[in-house]
Design a protein around this motif. Structure first.
Motif, PDB file in Angstrom:
ATOM      1  N   GLU A 140       0.837  -1.199   0.000  1.00 54.54           N
ATOM      2  CA  GLU A 140       0.000   0.000   0.000  1.00 54.54           C
ATOM      3  C   GLU A 140       0.877   1.255   0.000  1.00 54.54           C
ATOM      4  O   GLU A 140       0.636   2.214  -0.742  1.00 54.54           O
ATOM      5  N   TYR A 143       2.595   1.599  -3.466  1.00 54.60           N
ATOM      6  CA  TYR A 143       1.710   2.076  -4.531  1.00 54.60           C
ATOM      7  C   TYR A 143       1.420   3.575  -4.393  1.00 54.60           C
ATOM      8  O   TYR A 143       1.401   4.304  -5.384  1.00 54.60           O
ATOM      9  N   ARG A 144       1.195   4.028  -3.179  1.00 56.69           N
ATOM     10  CA  ARG A 144       0.886   5.444  -2.987  1.00 56.69           C
ATOM     11  C   ARG A 144       2.083   6.333  -3.299  1.00 56.69           C
ATOM     12  O   ARG A 144       1.923   7.483  -3.688  1.00 56.69           O
ATOM     13  N   ARG A 150       2.438   4.898 -11.055  1.00 61.71           N
ATOM     14  CA  ARG A 150       1.421   3.969 -10.554  1.00 61.71           C
ATOM     15  C   ARG A 150       0.908   3.037 -11.652  1.00 61.71           C
ATOM     16  O   ARG A 150       0.644   1.857 -11.407  1.00 61.71           O
ATOM     17  N   TRP A 151       0.735   3.564 -12.850  1.00 57.44           N
ATOM     18  CA  TRP A 151       0.227   2.744 -13.961  1.00 57.44           C
ATOM     19  C   TRP A 151       1.146   1.558 -14.209  1.00 57.44           C
ATOM     20  O   TRP A 151       0.681   0.440 -14.465  1.00 57.44           O
ATOM     21  N   TYR A 153       3.335   0.168 -11.990  1.00 56.56           N
ATOM     22  CA  TYR A 153       3.481  -0.718 -10.830  1.00 56.56           C
ATOM     23  C   TYR A 153       2.161  -1.361 -10.395  1.00 56.56           C
ATOM     24  O   TYR A 153       2.171  -2.268  -9.564  1.00 56.56           O
ATOM     25  N   LYS A 154       1.036  -0.909 -10.938  1.00 58.78           N
ATOM     26  CA  LYS A 154      -0.248  -1.430 -10.487  1.00 58.78           C
ATOM     27  C   LYS A 154      -0.361  -2.952 -10.652  1.00 58.78           C
ATOM     28  O   LYS A 154      -0.813  -3.645  -9.712  1.00 58.78           O
ATOM     29  N   LEU A 158      -1.073  -5.555  -7.586  1.00 55.05           N
ATOM     30  CA  LEU A 158      -2.260  -6.421  -7.587  1.00 55.05           C
ATOM     31  C   LEU A 158      -1.871  -7.886  -7.398  1.00 55.05           C
ATOM     32  O   LEU A 158      -2.529  -8.623  -6.648  1.00 55.05           O
TER      33      LEU A 158
END
Length: 679
Positions: A140, A143-144, A150-151, A153-154, A158
């Motif tokens: 968490e 990701y933040r 973010r695109w 590493y998403k 997940l």
């Protein structure tokens, strides 16, 4: 057999993914750890798939899970510090040592030679539950902090997050039941295989492994909430297990109701803006450095207020400019409330209030008076629930000409408002710290305003006091002049045909005229110097003239005793008034059959002329002498006195460098001794 198929599919998928990893050009420590983590997953999946032929020992499985968790936690830690190229550098960071401490403990527990390892199973399951929760928190945070990445590493988040979440459910239930749920274990291989495509997408998207972590307030807030949620669910799971053990036939129903209520409570808390705000404020106050150095800001604001006084005469404008500078804004207005009316005291590049502005302020004022809150118009427009109890017409919010409303209070009463608007388009983020800072700045500026208003009022009162004092002295002198005229009129009928009386009358009138002219000159010419009225004066002659001309209307008439006479250079009229007042007071305090004596002497060693005025009248108490005798406008004569004679006498003698000593006994009389320097 179903479980082995799932793990076999997972093993084949990880094998292909490992080959794919070797084809990527990304280098660095994160990629090496990723290869190591995928290899560990491949080995574990293959090991579980072989369970059909080689039964898996539970302790060995837990050992493999500990190794996997350790590798993946180190991998995420390396991604959080993208500039680290060495595993040793990663492990030197204290936070990372804390991160890997749990899997290391789990490894030690798994390899301990214990005769009855089943006793430690619950603790091992608990350690794996904590490792899964730790993985979720790190993901968490990761990701933040990815921000623009973010695109890319998403998919990675997940995939790893899905695995960690499934393991959290698996091991948390196992820690309660002291055994792993067979159904969840069978599904685990398929879950891992299903999440594998996300890892494939991730390595294609990610061009640079690792991000520079910055622990922001929002990150800590969400991480803290996640930790709290995990602990809460774990405790609720323990409680649910306890219900199942003691609930009997109703255990399943009670357990379902309990779980539903627990989840409902958790959702209600997390969806509560007030709860989230309180948690965020608590974290920011206790775990982050302040945005402002209040000491430096206070000193800077004080210096600005002092420097502005030299160039700006209007202290309202000075206060407004200093407040605007303190928060880096360029437009503002200071408003004061007087008799329920708003009065603009200062404007800084701000237009006059429109009818919309006035109507909005009238709607906001009751809320401000009650809560003493700073109002952010944009926040009020987008988050009206932040201002509980404040109801405004939102059409007014769109048309107002200011952004912030800062209340100024004086002793819990609303004194005025400061309206702030930044014309550069910047918007202040009004969090709790900025609110506190604005309150501090407003309090300092308000103190400056109140001090200047009090000083201005005090100066005006001082002018009125000076005028009243001057009037009192004028009345006092007029009373003395009136006494001389009254003396003439009281003897006119008896001596009007006496030439000597006529001559004395004209002499007295001439003296009275001179005194009136002098008094008027002192009132009109403020630059009149006292040195112009200094002239040689023989003390005995001055005292004799006062007794003969001004002290004959009252009894007893003073007796003059001359021990040693002295000539002084002084204002004879002023000294004459002082002596007349003291003699007149003695006459009023003494019966007609009493005695008043005036003794004149001189101390050559001290170069001082001495005048003693003594009576055997009613006398005075020590308290009266100390606290009231020389206090201006304090009289015992009612409307007949002004209460400034003794004060004027003491003030004049002390200005000459002398002093007045007073001794008195109640019922026996009083004595005033004047010491006047001869030089």
């Amino acid at each position: 057999m179903l479980a082995e198929v799932g793990y076999l599919i997972s093993a084949l998928g990880y094998c292909l993914f490992l080959l794919l990893l070797f084809t990527t050009r990304n280098n660095g420590l994160p990629k090496k750890l990723l290869i190591l983590g995928v290899s560990a997953n491949l080995f574990a999946a293959a090991f579980y798939a072989a369970n059909q032929w080689f039964p898996t020992v539970l302790n060995v499985a837990l050992l493999l899970e500990s190794i996997k968790s350790l590798i993946w936690l180190v991998f995420i830690a390396s991604c959080l510090k993208g500039d680290q190229q060495s595993l040793l550098n990663i492990l030197r960071i204290p936070l990372n040592l804390v991160i890997i401490s749990i899997p290391l403990i789990a490894l030690v527990v798994a390899v301990l030679p214990i005769s009855n390892p089943e006793n430690l199973l619950k603790w091992q399951y608990l350690l794996h539950t904590l490792m899964s929760l730790e993985m979720l928190i790190l993901l968490e945070t990761f990701y933040r902090q990815a921000d623009q990445e973010r695109w890319a590493y998403k998919p990675l988040v997940l995939a790893l997050g899905g695995i960690a979440l499934f393991d959290f459910v698996l091991f948390s239930e196992a820690s309660m039941l002291n055994q792993i749920d067979p159904m969840l274990w069978e599904a685990r291989g398929y879950i891992f295989a299903a999440l594998l495509p996300f890892l494939v997408v991730a390595i294609r998207r990610i061009k640079h492994w690792g991000i520079d972590i910055f622990v922001s307030r929002d990150v800590v807030l969400h991480s803290s909430l996640l930790v709290v949620a995990g602990l809460y669910l774990f405790i609720m799971a323990l409680a649910g297990y306890a219900i199942k053990l003691v609930g009997g036939n109703w255990s399943n129903v009670i357990q379902v109701v309990f779980v539903f209520l627990s989840l409902t409570l958790l959702a209600a808390l997390f969806l509560s803006n007030q709860f989230r705000t309180k948690v965020k404020v608590f974290i920011t106050k206790h775990f982050f450095a302040n945005q402002f150095d209040y000491r430096e800001e206070w000193l800077s604001l004080t210096q600005k207020l002092e420097n502005s006084e030299e160039s700006i005469t209007d202290f309202y404008q000075t206060a407004t400019i200093s407040l605007m500078d303190a928060i880096n804004c360029n437009s503002g207005m200071l408003i004061k409330f007087r008799d329920n009316n708003m009065q603009c005291l200062a404007q800084l590049e701000h237009d006059d209030l429109s009818q919309i502005d006035i109507e909005l302020l009238n709607q906001v004022l009751p809320f401000i008076k009650q809560s003493q809150w700073i109002v952010d118009i944009e926040q009020l427009r987008s988050k009206p629930f932040e201002y509980e109890g404040l109801k405004v017409n939102h059409a007014l919010l769109n048309g107002c000409s200011f952004q912030l409303i800062l209340p100024v209070f004086q002793k819990d009463q609303l004194w005025g408002l400061v309206l702030i608007q930044d014309k550069d388009g910047k918007r202040l983020s009004l969090n709790w710290e900025l609110r506190d800072y604005l309150k501090v700045v407003t309090a300092q500026v308000a103190s400056y305003l109140f001090q200047h208003e009090a000083s201005k009022e005090l100066a005006e009162n001082a002018q009125f006091a000076a005028f009243s004092r001057m009037s009192a002295f004028v009345l006092h002198d007029l009373k003395n002049v009136l006494a001389q005229i009254d003396l003439i009129l009281s003897n006119a009928e008896q001596h009007k045909n006496n030439p000597e009386f006529i001559d004395d009358t004209f002499e007295t009138l001439q003296h009275t005229k001179s005194r009136m002219e002098k008094m008027l000159r002192q009132l009109t010419d403020k630059k009149d110097s006292n040195h112009e009225h200094l002239r040689p004066c023989i003390i005995s002659a001055l005292v004799q003239d006062i007794v003969d001309q001004r002290c004959q209307t009252l009894n007893p008439v003073p007796e003059i005793n001359i021990v040693k006479d002295q000539q002084l250079i002084l204002d004879s009229d002023k000294l004459g008034n002082v002596l007349y007042h003291l003699i007149n007071n003695a006459q009023q305090a003494t019966d007609d059959q009493g005695k008043i004596s005036i003794t004149l002497d001189c101390d050559d060693t001290q170069k001082t002329a001495i005048i003693v005025i003594a009576d055997n009248g009613c006398g005075m108490t020590d308290d009266f002498i100390q606290n009231r005798l020389f206090k201006p406008f304090d009289t015992t004569k009612g409307n007949a006195g002004m209460g400034i004679g003794a004060y004027d006498a003491k003030n004049y003698i002390e200005k000459m460098g002398g002093r007045i000593d007073v001794s008195s006994d109640v019922g026996k009389g009083s004595s005033f001794t004047l010491y006047i320097p001869t030089q």
